[in-house]
Design a protein around this motif. Sequence first.
Motif, PDB file in Angstrom:
ATOM      1  N   LYS A  59       0.837  -1.205   0.000  1.00 19.09           N
ATOM      2  CA  LYS A  59       0.000   0.000   0.000  1.00 19.09           C
ATOM      3  C   LYS A  59       0.869   1.251   0.000  1.00 19.09           C
ATOM      4  O   LYS A  59       0.639   2.186  -0.780  1.00 19.09           O
ATOM      5  CB  LYS A  59      -0.931   0.002   1.213  1.00 19.09           C
ATOM      6  CG  LYS A  59      -1.810   1.249   1.310  1.00 19.09           C
ATOM      7  CD  LYS A  59      -2.712   1.192   2.519  1.00 19.09           C
ATOM      8  CE  LYS A  59      -2.049   1.855   3.679  1.00 19.09           C
ATOM      9  NZ  LYS A  59      -2.924   2.108   4.816  1.00 19.09           N
ATOM     10  N   GLU A  60       1.864   1.246   0.859  1.00 22.58           N
ATOM     11  CA  GLU A  60       2.750   2.407   0.945  1.00 22.58           C
ATOM     12  C   GLU A  60       3.449   2.669  -0.390  1.00 22.58           C
ATOM     13  O   GLU A  60       3.477   3.797  -0.880  1.00 22.58           O
ATOM     14  CB  GLU A  60       3.771   2.190   2.056  1.00 22.58           C
ATOM     15  CG  GLU A  60       4.697   3.361   2.254  1.00 22.58           C
ATOM     16  CD  GLU A  60       5.664   3.166   3.406  1.00 22.58           C
ATOM     17  OE1 GLU A  60       6.147   4.188   3.912  1.00 22.58           O
ATOM     18  OE2 GLU A  60       5.941   2.012   3.808  1.00 22.58           O
ATOM     19  N   MET A  61       3.993   1.628  -0.984  1.00 20.24           N
ATOM     20  CA  MET A  61       4.718   1.797  -2.250  1.00 20.24           C
ATOM     21  C   MET A  61       3.775   2.214  -3.382  1.00 20.24           C
ATOM     22  O   MET A  61       4.120   3.081  -4.190  1.00 20.24           O
ATOM     23  CB  MET A  61       5.465   0.513  -2.610  1.00 20.24           C
ATOM     24  CG  MET A  61       6.620   0.204  -1.674  1.00 20.24           C
ATOM     25  SD  MET A  61       7.895   1.489  -1.635  1.00 20.24           S
ATOM     26  CE  MET A  61       8.673   1.211  -3.203  1.00 20.24           C
ATOM     27  N   ARG A 100      -5.550  -1.410  -1.067  1.00 16.96           N
ATOM     28  CA  ARG A 100      -6.292  -0.781   0.029  1.00 16.96           C
ATOM     29  C   ARG A 100      -7.598  -1.535   0.306  1.00 16.96           C
ATOM     30  O   ARG A 100      -7.974  -1.736   1.455  1.00 16.96           O
ATOM     31  CB  ARG A 100      -6.597   0.682  -0.305  1.00 16.96           C
ATOM     32  CG  ARG A 100      -5.358   1.547  -0.264  1.00 16.96           C
ATOM     33  CD  ARG A 100      -5.645   2.960  -0.803  1.00 16.96           C
ATOM     34  NE  ARG A 100      -4.704   3.845  -0.176  1.00 16.96           N
ATOM     35  CZ  ARG A 100      -4.850   4.347   1.041  1.00 16.96           C
ATOM     36  NH1 ARG A 100      -5.918   4.103   1.737  1.00 16.96           N
ATOM     37  NH2 ARG A 100      -3.920   5.117   1.555  1.00 16.96           N
ATOM     38  N   GLU A 101      -8.290  -1.930  -0.740  1.00 16.74           N
ATOM     39  CA  GLU A 101      -9.557  -2.649  -0.590  1.00 16.74           C
ATOM     40  C   GLU A 101      -9.320  -4.035   0.023  1.00 16.74           C
ATOM     41  O   GLU A 101     -10.142  -4.529   0.791  1.00 16.74           O
ATOM     42  CB  GLU A 101     -10.248  -2.773  -1.951  1.00 16.74           C
ATOM     43  CG  GLU A 101     -11.661  -3.278  -1.898  1.00 16.74           C
ATOM     44  CD  GLU A 101     -12.653  -2.328  -1.253  1.00 16.74           C
ATOM     45  OE1 GLU A 101     -13.770  -2.779  -0.963  1.00 16.74           O
ATOM     46  OE2 GLU A 101     -12.335  -1.143  -1.025  1.00 16.74           O
ATOM     47  N   ALA A 110      -9.166   6.310   1.134  1.00 19.05           N
ATOM     48  CA  ALA A 110      -8.955   6.983   2.424  1.00 19.05           C
ATOM     49  C   ALA A 110      -7.540   7.525   2.547  1.00 19.05           C
ATOM     50  O   ALA A 110      -6.563   6.805   2.379  1.00 19.05           O
ATOM     51  CB  ALA A 110      -9.250   6.034   3.570  1.00 19.05           C
ATOM     52  N   GLY A 111      -7.446   8.813   2.828  1.00 23.30           N
ATOM     53  CA  GLY A 111      -6.159   9.433   3.087  1.00 23.30           C
ATOM     54  C   GLY A 111      -5.348   9.819   1.862  1.00 23.30           C
ATOM     55  O   GLY A 111      -4.293  10.429   2.002  1.00 23.30           O
ATOM     56  N   GLY A 117     -11.370  15.922  -4.625  1.00 27.88           N
ATOM     57  CA  GLY A 117     -11.545  14.743  -5.453  1.00 27.88           C
ATOM     58  C   GLY A 117     -10.288  14.354  -6.221  1.00 27.88           C
ATOM     59  O   GLY A 117     -10.359  13.565  -7.156  1.00 27.88           O
ATOM     60  N   GLN A 118      -9.148  14.905  -5.837  1.00 24.79           N
ATOM     61  CA  GLN A 118      -7.904  14.628  -6.542  1.00 24.79           C
ATOM     62  C   GLN A 118      -6.881  13.980  -5.618  1.00 24.79           C
ATOM     63  O   GLN A 118      -6.882  14.207  -4.412  1.00 24.79           O
ATOM     64  CB  GLN A 118      -7.316  15.925  -7.111  1.00 24.79           C
ATOM     65  CG  GLN A 118      -8.210  16.583  -8.137  1.00 24.79           C
ATOM     66  CD  GLN A 118      -7.635  17.898  -8.642  1.00 24.79           C
ATOM     67  OE1 GLN A 118      -6.481  18.214  -8.408  1.00 24.79           O
ATOM     68  NE2 GLN A 118      -8.451  18.667  -9.320  1.00 24.79           N
TER      69      GLN A 118
END
Length: 147
Positions: A59-61, A100-101, A110-111, A117-118
């Motif tokens: 996720k981070e990458m 993420r999902e 999220a985040g 919206g960008q």
Amino acid sequence: PWSGINATEKEYLIDIQLHEIAHRELLRNVLGDGKIGNLAFDFSKVNFADRSSVLEAAKEMEDIGVAAYNGVAPLLKSKDFLTVAAKIVSVEARHAAYIRETIKPNDFTAGVVGSNGQEQPLKPADVLSRVKKYITTEINASNLPTA
């Protein structure tokens, strides 16, 4: 893969891996002499036997990757480079959303998506500081444009 990985997760992670390889090779060809050389990585802080550890690192990458492409877009002078970056960032965003999902359903933006919206872009120097824990190759960014 971690113990208990299901077939769908494994299939999707292999797809992501193959996409990343394709992106690397495409960028090597497009950038030619302007490319960064081979990078050395250190993923020793990732526990590859643990689903959460692997997915959090992924996720981070992926999030950094999307923000990096969006951050560099205004600095690109070549329409061809911008087109390639746009094509890659759309795939990277799909990777990020999937990861993420997988971690937490209904949390795919999220985040990372602002109230406008960008996606929140990252400047090249910020990207380099965030990936330092995974990339051990020293990257000199002093010649990168900032505006």
